[in-house]
Design an enzyme around this catalytic site. Structure first.
Site, PDB file in Angstrom:
ATOM      1  CD  GLU A 144      -2.895  -1.252   2.285  1.00  0.00           C
ATOM      2  OE1 GLU A 144      -3.735  -2.171   2.259  1.00  0.00           O
ATOM      3  OE2 GLU A 144      -2.872  -0.388   3.177  1.00  0.00           O
TER       4      GLU A 144
ATOM      5  CB  CYS B 243       6.563  -3.471  15.534  1.00  0.00           C
ATOM      6  SG  CYS B 243       8.274  -3.055  15.080  1.00  0.00           S
TER       7      CYS B 243
ATOM      8  CB  CYS C 175       3.162  -2.528  13.167  1.00  0.00           C
ATOM      9  SG  CYS C 175       3.206  -2.137  11.401  1.00  0.00           S
TER      10      CYS C 175
ATOM     11  CD  GLU D 237      13.924  -1.048   9.140  1.00  0.00           C
ATOM     12  OE1 GLU D 237      14.651  -0.244   8.525  1.00  0.00           O
ATOM     13  OE2 GLU D 237      13.254  -0.740  10.139  1.00  0.00           O
TER      14      GLU D 237
ATOM     15  CB  SER E 217      10.611   5.808   9.024  1.00  0.00           C
ATOM     16  OG  SER E 217      10.233   5.338  10.302  1.00  0.00           O
TER      17      SER E 217
ATOM     18  CG  HIS F  74       7.327   2.934  18.404  1.00  0.00           C
ATOM     19  ND1 HIS F  74       6.522   3.961  17.953  1.00  0.00           N
ATOM     20  CD2 HIS F  74       7.885   2.384  17.282  1.00  0.00           C
ATOM     21  CE1 HIS F  74       6.576   4.024  16.630  1.00  0.00           C
ATOM     22  NE2 HIS F  74       7.397   3.088  16.200  1.00  0.00           N
TER      23      HIS F  74
ATOM     24  CG  ASN G 213      -4.168   5.425  13.589  1.00  0.00           C
ATOM     25  OD1 ASN G 213      -4.987   6.267  13.922  1.00  0.00           O
ATOM     26  ND2 ASN G 213      -2.988   5.736  13.063  1.00  0.00           N
TER      27      ASN G 213
ATOM     28  CB  CYS H 273       0.457   6.091  11.271  1.00  0.00           C
ATOM     29  SG  CYS H 273       2.082   5.530  11.781  1.00  0.00           S
TER      30      CYS H 273
END
Length: 382
Positions: free
Chosen positions: A96, A120, A123, A171, A202, A226, A302, A345
């Site tokens: 995406e 993670c 995620c 990643e 990132s 995080h 989210n 996100c």
């Protein structure tokens, strides 16, 4: 029995690679610039449409080359103007790409892998496991598709895409060569002409490749932090077990210093209710980052099905932000965009053909990021 010739996909070639390609077919190097402009400035994938290229060369190119981006499966537009493309890559998986408009700025969030091995815990991409690295053509192809969708010409005052962030699925530093090549195309005037300060990579913290990155490219760096301590980060971001915070932050500081300019590190911090959103976490974060030039981007979680986490209250988010502000940090809270089309996100999932079982993913991370493999991967970029 006939055999088909594998054609060179010109979409993912950097300028030096394109010049080398034209050398290989007996053509002058200036042709590389002509063709790159057609591909990236005007979104052309048909050699016959390249009108300043001779017919003889066009015929030669049709025989040995192609311009092939990922297949667009769907394009959705949110009520807030956010756009999301689902594209299918060669592995058969879908990834995406998200475009976020904000005033005169348009940010494109680009994926680097189909799925992700880092697992993670908060995620949705990581929940699917890892399938494949995207090729350079599949990474830059997301920019190409978005640019064509807007009918926008790069490097013009009214262009739609002003910023690119490698913050989509995967990643980026575990797909080093292809991501670096794609970022060079983003910044090349023959590509998309985006300023190096407006291209951001990132990472969750693959330390050896952060050190390698400065040798190959100058882009902005964002760290997916995080958690303010190793114990909590080990739970949320498992790669922290291999590259703990002290080692990770030192590598980020080396990267920023190597750029030789006054640059700041972006810290990304997803706020999870009753997990990492308490004032004591903010105090720990202040101590952790006190000597690092940085700006902090707080990201309210989210939710997605079966995540096991919740979004903190607005009051909790505000208290956390205020605590950091009072310590002198530049802190913003990311506004949730595209939630109605699952483009926010942490919500990017695509349709990944998982090649790793969940119980094996951390082992996969260790193998992918083993120092010997990383060193070889870096050497291949030379």
């Amino acid at each position: 029995m006939t055999t088909s010739t594998v054609k060179n996909n010109l979409l993912g070639l950097t300028q030096p690679e394109m010049e080398k390609f034209f050398d290989s077919i007996g053509e002058k190097r200036f042709r590389a610039g002509q063709v790159m402009k057609w591909i990236h400035h005007f979104g052309v994938d048909d050699f016959d449409a390249m009108t300043n290229v001779s017919k003889a060369l066009r015929e030669k190119l049709k025989a040995v080359a192609e311009v092939r981006g990922p297949e667009v499966v769907s394009e959705d537009i949110s009520s807030d103007g956010t756009r999301k493309w689902v594209v299918r890559v060669a592995s058969g998986s879908c990834v995406e790409t998200v475009y976020i408009p904000q005033g005169k700025r348009g940010t494109l969030c680009v994926s680097s892998q189909a799925g992700c091995a880092l697992d993670c815990s908060f995620c949705s991409t990581g929940k699917q496991g890892f399938n494949s690295n995207l090729t350079a053509a599949e990474v830059i192809g997301q920019v190409w598709i978005a640019n064509k969708s807007f009918g926008s010409v790069p490097a013009t005052i009214d262009r739609a895409i002003t910023n690119v962030v490698m913050m989509g699925m995967g990643e980026p530093l575990l797909n080093f060569d292809n991501v670096v090549a794609a970022m060079h195309l983003m910044m090349d005037d023959l590509g998309y002409g985006i300023s190096k300060r407006r291209v951001t990579l990132s990472t969750s913290g693959v330390v050896p490749m952060i050190d390698e990155l400065a040798k190959h490219i100058d882009v902005s760096l964002a760290l997916s932090l995080h958690a303010p301590n190793d114990a909590l980060r080990n739970q949320l971001v498992p790669i922290n077990k291999k590259y703990p915070l002290k080692m990770l932050l030192e590598s980020c500081q080396r990267y920023m210093s190597a750029l030789g300019e006054k640059r700041v590190l972006t810290i990304e911090y997803t706020l999870l209710k009753d997990v990492n959103d308490k004032l004591e976490h903010a105090v720990e974060m202040i101590e952790l980052l006190k000597d690092i030039p940085c700006k902090i981007n707080l990201i309210p979680f989210n939710p997605f099905p079966h995540s096991g986490y919740e979004r903190p209250s607005n009051n909790a988010i505000r208290r956390f932000q205020d605590q950091l502000h009072q310590a002198g940090f530049n802190v913003t809270v990311r506004t949730t965009r595209g939630e109605d089309i699952d483009a926010a996100c942490g919500q990017l999932v695509g349709q990944v053909l998982d090649r790793t079982r969940r119980s094996e993913r951390y082992i996969a991370v260790r193998e992918l990021s083993a120092d010997s493999d990383l060193a070889q991967n870096a050497a291949n970029t030379n």
